[in-house]
Design a protein around this motif. Sequence first.
Motif, PDB file in Angstrom:
ATOM      1  N   SER A   1       0.857  -1.186   0.000  1.00 24.51           N
ATOM      2  CA  SER A   1       0.000   0.000   0.000  1.00 24.51           C
ATOM      3  C   SER A   1       0.892   1.235   0.000  1.00 24.51           C
ATOM      4  O   SER A   1       2.095   1.141   0.249  1.00 24.51           O
ATOM      5  CB  SER A   1      -0.925   0.019   1.223  1.00 24.51           C
ATOM      6  OG  SER A   1      -0.207   0.410   2.376  1.00 24.51           O
ATOM      7  N   LYS A   2       0.317   2.377  -0.252  1.00 29.01           N
ATOM      8  CA  LYS A   2       1.118   3.593  -0.329  1.00 29.01           C
ATOM      9  C   LYS A   2       1.593   4.060   1.044  1.00 29.01           C
ATOM     10  O   LYS A   2       2.449   4.927   1.141  1.00 29.01           O
ATOM     11  CB  LYS A   2       0.340   4.701  -1.026  1.00 29.01           C
ATOM     12  CG  LYS A   2      -0.841   5.236  -0.270  1.00 29.01           C
ATOM     13  CD  LYS A   2      -1.486   6.343  -1.060  1.00 29.01           C
ATOM     14  CE  LYS A   2      -2.599   6.998  -0.278  1.00 29.01           C
ATOM     15  NZ  LYS A   2      -3.199   8.094  -1.009  1.00 29.01           N
ATOM     16  N   LEU A   3       1.061   3.484   2.099  1.00 28.21           N
ATOM     17  CA  LEU A   3       1.465   3.853   3.443  1.00 28.21           C
ATOM     18  C   LEU A   3       2.632   3.021   3.959  1.00 28.21           C
ATOM     19  O   LEU A   3       3.133   3.265   5.052  1.00 28.21           O
ATOM     20  CB  LEU A   3       0.278   3.738   4.402  1.00 28.21           C
ATOM     21  CG  LEU A   3      -0.914   4.645   4.086  1.00 28.21           C
ATOM     22  CD1 LEU A   3      -2.033   4.389   5.062  1.00 28.21           C
ATOM     23  CD2 LEU A   3      -0.500   6.093   4.112  1.00 28.21           C
ATOM     24  N   ASP A   4       3.060   2.024   3.199  1.00 25.04           N
ATOM     25  CA  ASP A   4       4.202   1.214   3.610  1.00 25.04           C
ATOM     26  C   ASP A   4       5.471   2.053   3.606  1.00 25.04           C
ATOM     27  O   ASP A   4       5.590   3.035   2.881  1.00 25.04           O
ATOM     28  CB  ASP A   4       4.385   0.028   2.659  1.00 25.04           C
ATOM     29  CG  ASP A   4       3.392  -1.074   2.931  1.00 25.04           C
ATOM     30  OD1 ASP A   4       2.714  -1.000   3.969  1.00 25.04           O
ATOM     31  OD2 ASP A   4       3.288  -1.993   2.097  1.00 25.04           O
ATOM     32  N   ALA A   5       6.439   1.639   4.414  1.00 22.27           N
ATOM     33  CA  ALA A   5       7.724   2.333   4.470  1.00 22.27           C
ATOM     34  C   ALA A   5       8.454   2.186   3.139  1.00 22.27           C
ATOM     35  O   ALA A   5       8.319   1.173   2.440  1.00 22.27           O
ATOM     36  CB  ALA A   5       8.571   1.764   5.596  1.00 22.27           C
ATOM     37  N   GLY A   6       9.240   3.182   2.792  1.00 22.79           N
ATOM     38  CA  GLY A   6       9.973   3.147   1.536  1.00 22.79           C
ATOM     39  C   GLY A   6      11.244   2.317   1.604  1.00 22.79           C
ATOM     40  O   GLY A   6      11.827   1.980   0.578  1.00 22.79           O
TER      41      GLY A   6
END
Length: 120
Positions: A68-73
């Motif tokens: 998801s876009k909220l996961d850490a990079g």
Amino acid sequence: MFAVSPLPADDDPLLKFARALGFERLLALPSKRQQVIAAEDRATNVPQIIKLFEVGALVLKRQINKSSKLDAGWMDEVFRVIAAFSNNTYQLAKRSNGVQLKNRINGIHLRPYFNREIKE
């Protein structure tokens, strides 16, 4: 139109002006072209910052497939550089158990790891 005979093409003042203007633009083309080429060179010759990691350095690896876009990079696991190559690729091993990764990783996907001590 309406019993007025048109002027010959050579005597038309607007046509003469357009030809003169077109000739001036034609003469200005080489200098304009040089300006455009110089501007493109300035835009494309921006020095890129290449991070070089030494053998034994601790690094973090970018997380490529996020769920998801909220996961850490960046991945939570810390890796150690075991080999560095001239094309900015690195062979990594897991810091925890020393297992080597199958593929080399490009340097743009790596970030230096700084061990922080938490004071309580």
